[in-house]
Write an enzyme that holds these catalytic residues in place. Sequence first.
Site, PDB file in Angstrom:
ATOM      1  N   ASN A 168      38.261  40.026  42.980  1.00  0.00           N
ATOM      2  CA  ASN A 168      38.651  39.974  41.576  1.00  0.00           C
ATOM      3  C   ASN A 168      40.031  39.337  41.538  1.00  0.00           C
ATOM      4  OD1 ASN A 168      39.932  40.576  39.079  1.00  0.00           O
ATOM      5  ND2 ASN A 168      38.433  42.189  38.681  1.00  0.00           N
TER       6      ASN A 168
ATOM      7  N   GLU B  73      36.645  37.966  37.183  1.00  0.00           N
ATOM      8  CA  GLU B  73      37.738  37.957  36.210  1.00  0.00           C
ATOM      9  C   GLU B  73      38.566  36.677  36.338  1.00  0.00           C
ATOM     10  OE1 GLU B  73      40.472  41.411  34.093  1.00  0.00           O
ATOM     11  OE2 GLU B  73      39.741  41.766  36.128  1.00  0.00           O
TER      12      GLU B  73
ATOM     13  N   ASP C 215      33.323  43.205  41.664  1.00  0.00           N
ATOM     14  CA  ASP C 215      34.060  44.336  41.125  1.00  0.00           C
ATOM     15  C   ASP C 215      33.078  45.159  40.309  1.00  0.00           C
ATOM     16  OD1 ASP C 215      35.650  46.129  39.809  1.00  0.00           O
ATOM     17  OD2 ASP C 215      36.900  44.633  38.804  1.00  0.00           O
TER      18      ASP C 215
ATOM     19  N   ASN D 265      33.641  48.258  39.297  1.00  0.00           N
ATOM     20  CA  ASN D 265      34.308  49.261  38.468  1.00  0.00           C
ATOM     21  C   ASN D 265      33.659  50.636  38.625  1.00  0.00           C
ATOM     22  OD1 ASN D 265      36.657  48.274  37.025  1.00  0.00           O
ATOM     23  ND2 ASN D 265      35.277  46.818  36.022  1.00  0.00           N
TER      24      ASN D 265
ATOM     25  N   ASP E 101      35.575  47.508  44.659  1.00  0.00           N
ATOM     26  CA  ASP E 101      35.013  46.191  44.970  1.00  0.00           C
ATOM     27  C   ASP E 101      34.007  46.363  46.108  1.00  0.00           C
ATOM     28  OD1 ASP E 101      36.931  44.236  43.360  1.00  0.00           O
ATOM     29  OD2 ASP E 101      38.141  45.836  44.244  1.00  0.00           O
TER      30      ASP E 101
ATOM     31  N   ASP F  13      45.653  42.661  41.263  1.00  0.00           N
ATOM     32  CA  ASP F  13      45.658  44.089  41.587  1.00  0.00           C
ATOM     33  C   ASP F  13      44.486  44.463  42.488  1.00  0.00           C
ATOM     34  OD1 ASP F  13      44.034  43.487  39.425  1.00  0.00           O
ATOM     35  OD2 ASP F  13      44.891  44.974  38.076  1.00  0.00           O
ATOM     36  N   HIS F  14      43.592  43.506  42.766  1.00  0.00           N
ATOM     37  CA  HIS F  14      42.505  43.667  43.728  1.00  0.00           C
ATOM     38  C   HIS F  14      42.796  42.818  44.969  1.00  0.00           C
ATOM     39  CE1 HIS F  14      39.409  45.249  40.756  1.00  0.00           C
ATOM     40  NE2 HIS F  14      40.317  44.740  39.939  1.00  0.00           N
TER      41      HIS F  14
END
Length: 263
Positions: free
Chosen positions: A7, A34, A150, A152, A221, A250-251
């Site tokens: 991501n 993303e 990802d 989530n 992930d 942030d990933h």
Amino acid sequence: MKISTWNINGIKARLDNLLAWLETEAPDIVCLQEIKSQDEAFPRAPIEALGYHVETHGQKGFNGVALISKTAPDETNRGLPGADDDIQSRYIEGVFSIAGGVLRVASIYLPNGNPVDSDKYPYKLAWMERLKGHISQRLKLEEPLILAGDYNVIPRPGDCHDPAVWANDALFLPATREAFNALLALGLYDAVTSTDDAGGQYSFWDYQAGAWQKNNGIRIDHMLLSCEAADRLRSTVIDKKVRGWEKPSDHVPVTAVFDCDWP
């Protein structure tokens, strides 16, 4: 063959990091999520200059997924079937020729679902149900299938630094984890836990409250594999160092190595 998911949290903001990582790690296929870019605005030229082919399913400012690969896919499918009115760009699937057959790889950006008291959480669960239906059909092809992205979803308590913090979050609610387990029950394997089932392996650290510095992370992930792909799995790695780079996502990338090769 090295296959990765990442991501990127905005391709234009992280392009330099992506290019540096591609040059260093040289993965064969990368599933991005993303990208936050429309197809025509995606900065493909510098990626192609490194010898990669790019396929995107973009959306202005939000969502968006991509496949970056050393050879072009023979077939590309955009969008998750089952809801013609869903305009969110969250799924792209490529079919690649490999030695002895084909490999099917999908990049997935599963809905976050927060806040749970809004329509976003039912959308998340409905999307997961559609994904299950699609995968069940793909598994009938009996070919190596890799569903990377990802999700989530925090599958287990050990996949977050403090389960109590996440107890009421859409990523960790019982219904979310049940839906994820329903995917696994189709006959899929979690690549990371198949090679190392220890807890504390994180792929995301929030930008807030010093989460990275404190190692307050979560594992959301994932790379889910058909049995034909799992049979070829050699190793996995979560590339934590990338989170410490300047202007990081942030990933971080999750990479699996498989016993297969281009024809």
